[in-house]
Motif scaffolding. Sequence first.
Motif, PDB file in Angstrom:
ATOM      1  N   GLU A  11       0.851  -1.182   0.000  1.00  0.00           N
ATOM      2  CA  GLU A  11       0.000   0.000   0.000  1.00  0.00           C
ATOM      3  C   GLU A  11       0.890   1.236   0.000  1.00  0.00           C
ATOM      4  OE1 GLU A  11      -3.018   0.074   2.943  1.00  0.00           O
ATOM      5  OE2 GLU A  11      -3.515  -2.046   2.717  1.00  0.00           O
ATOM      6  N   THR A  12       1.236   1.678  -1.179  1.00  0.00           N
ATOM      7  CA  THR A  12       2.108   2.840  -1.336  1.00  0.00           C
ATOM      8  C   THR A  12       1.732   3.573  -2.612  1.00  0.00           C
ATOM      9  OG1 THR A  12       4.396   3.553  -1.679  1.00  0.00           O
ATOM     10  CG2 THR A  12       3.813   1.374  -2.488  1.00  0.00           C
ATOM     11  N   ARG A  43      -0.977   0.790  -6.745  1.00  0.00           N
ATOM     12  CA  ARG A  43      -1.871   1.898  -7.069  1.00  0.00           C
ATOM     13  C   ARG A  43      -1.405   2.669  -8.290  1.00  0.00           C
ATOM     14  NH1 ARG A  43      -2.687   4.195  -0.881  1.00  0.00           N
ATOM     15  NH2 ARG A  43      -3.836   2.370  -0.080  1.00  0.00           N
ATOM     16  N   THR A  75      -3.140  -6.739   8.051  1.00  0.00           N
ATOM     17  CA  THR A  75      -3.506  -5.888   6.918  1.00  0.00           C
ATOM     18  C   THR A  75      -4.982  -6.098   6.604  1.00  0.00           C
ATOM     19  OG1 THR A  75      -1.282  -6.024   5.985  1.00  0.00           O
ATOM     20  CG2 THR A  75      -3.051  -5.359   4.495  1.00  0.00           C
ATOM     21  N   VAL A  87      -8.126  -5.430   4.086  1.00  0.00           N
ATOM     22  CA  VAL A  87      -8.387  -5.148   2.675  1.00  0.00           C
ATOM     23  C   VAL A  87      -9.889  -5.194   2.424  1.00  0.00           C
ATOM     24  CG1 VAL A  87      -8.041  -5.943   0.312  1.00  0.00           C
ATOM     25  CG2 VAL A  87      -6.175  -6.088   1.945  1.00  0.00           C
ATOM     26  N   GLU A 114     -10.633  -2.236  -3.374  1.00  0.00           N
ATOM     27  CA  GLU A 114      -9.246  -2.334  -3.826  1.00  0.00           C
ATOM     28  C   GLU A 114      -9.152  -2.286  -5.349  1.00  0.00           C
ATOM     29  OE1 GLU A 114      -6.457  -2.229  -2.190  1.00  0.00           O
ATOM     30  OE2 GLU A 114      -7.455  -2.047  -0.273  1.00  0.00           O
ATOM     31  N   TYR A 173      -8.690   1.296  -6.446  1.00  0.00           N
ATOM     32  CA  TYR A 173      -7.500   2.008  -6.021  1.00  0.00           C
ATOM     33  C   TYR A 173      -6.391   1.929  -7.062  1.00  0.00           C
ATOM     34  CZ  TYR A 173      -9.513   2.301  -1.332  1.00  0.00           C
ATOM     35  OH  TYR A 173     -10.317   2.565  -0.263  1.00  0.00           O
TER      36      TYR A 173
END
Length: 677
Positions: free
Chosen positions: A230-231, A255, A299, A301, A306, A309
């Motif tokens: 997640e970045t 992403r 984590t 989700v 998702e 994203y």
Amino acid sequence: LAVGWGSGVVAAWAPPPGGCELVQSTMDCTGRWLSSVPGNLRGDTEELLLDDNTIQVLGNASLLPYIQLCHLSLTRNRLELIEPGAFLSSQGLQELSLADNLLFTNYSLTAAALSALQALRTLDLAGNRLTEDMVSVLVWNLSSLESLSVARNVIMRLDSYMFTNLTQLLELNLEKNYIFEIDKAFEGLQRLQRLNIAYNYLPCLVGFGLTQLRVLNVSNNIIEWFLALETDDLFELEVLDLSHNHLLFFPVLPRQNKLHSLLLQDNRMSFYQHLPNGTSLANVTVQFLIIDGNSTNITTVRLWDELCYSNLSSLRLLDMSQNQVWGLPEGFLAQMPSLTHLKLNQNCLEAFHLLEEDSLATLAELDLSQNRLVELGADVGVGDILPNLQLFNVSANRLRALPPGLFTHTRQITTVDLSHNQVNLCPQPDAASERESPPCVDIRGVETLTHLSLAGCGLQGLGGRPFQGTALVHLDLSDNGQALSGGLGWLQDLALTLQVLSLRNTSLSSAAVDFSALSSLVRLDLSGNCLTVFPASLGTLELHSLDLRDNCLAALPPAVARVPLGRSLRELYLSRNPYNCCTLGWWDALQRVEGLRVADGREVTCRHGAHVLSPGALPQRVLQSCRWQAADLALLYLVLALPTCLTLLVAFAVVFLMLKEKLLKMLKNRCGVSSPY
């Protein structure tokens, strides 16, 4: 002759020993049963190929004469040892292939030899039964490597120390090992662009963070989850192959990425926003518990969100075939404005709708075959949705019709596959008007269409002009038992363009069907029918390929090799017909036609009584029997004709005797001369 420019003299070289072949600066000694490296080859050899030999040891002196060597290949030998000084005279070596040998036996000594190659760029160690520890030792000092293959070994786990010093590595091939775990093995490979871990046993990929990677192939594993970090960092990833795994959900992608090819074929994926019973799972989340040593990370989700994203604006190819998809979420395709190829075949789709908001203006290929489609819907402005569509495949579904005007504005459509659906072509011959016509597919006026498949559609007695305004080149009508009941008149609009026609298994039984109008045909498939006589109209065509398998033909015309068809044919299929062994003159004539190949010639048989024989090797007794049959036939004609002739002769004699006296008197009266008695 070779010119020695360095010394300024002309030297005459003898032919290479051992049967090696010299091509410029490459010496090819492949498959020469060599047990050692030849020592008397040209000293200026730059590339030495020693594949498929029996070399077991590469000694310290093996390469001394070849100081200019840049490329050495020893693939598929019996190499067990490379002595530590083997490469001291060839330190300029850039490419080394040692695949399919036995380097596991003395890997530490071999590693010492490899450490001298400071200019080495490419190394292939595939198929050497190497473990992860052995690989680590072998490549420890090869910091110049740009490409490394350790495929087909026995590596089970990738640790952080394995590739520590390979800072220049661009390509790494780890396919076909036994890898089930990866622990920070690639973090130091800052230049790595291509990574292949296909055909292993990875259960998941969580925390994917290789931002510099361009191509990742993890196909043929047992992956159930793919989760990127997640970045908001930009990932250079362009190709991601997750095919042939056990994916349960659509992968959670970076992403920001440059992805243009996403391969998800043969998984277990589905979408769960709305279940068939109407239950909504839009807000359902899944928590992943990630345990790394003594630390635990959770984590969360949201499976549905998702999808949104990830930036999929550059995606061109999406292959989701062979999954369990029964529907796509709303707006799913709208995220892919550059999509050109969409493959959803072999899923569970029951309905598919083409919507304006999906923005499919660039789509060139749409494959929805082998689903359960009963409905294919489209917005009113469908013409603006698929303007660049070229290939449309909806075969093997349950469709009865397509949206009206679907092909009206598809300006580039070339290939349509409607096979194995219960569809009919417009116009319907029995309908009094267009409004009364049952649902049908209208392809009239689609000028760009060249390939059309209607196999197994249940077509019956086609009439009218269903192909008016088209220029079809390839037409498949096979497996339609009643399609030819009205003849071939409805093909009149294709007379000048049609080159390939398949009428396999269409119950064709009459040799009176006229093919002569289809003058452009080059390939014709008439297999699986009931033809008892060769259609005479075929003789005028100039076909290149003709398939007559699985019919009821006893013979072909004796003059088949002399007509235009016989002179143009290049490929002919004739097997599985009940040919008569005594009338094979046509077979002998075909064997003499230059350039003609009877592709299934070995399978062609003929019958003589209860025996099934090969026409090319008839026993003498059969030939004798055939000659007797011909002689017996002539005798039969004689026997039948002789009684008739005798009967006529006797009848004439009787009539003559009965009328003899009257005839004599008539002659006497006419001649006026008395006759003495």
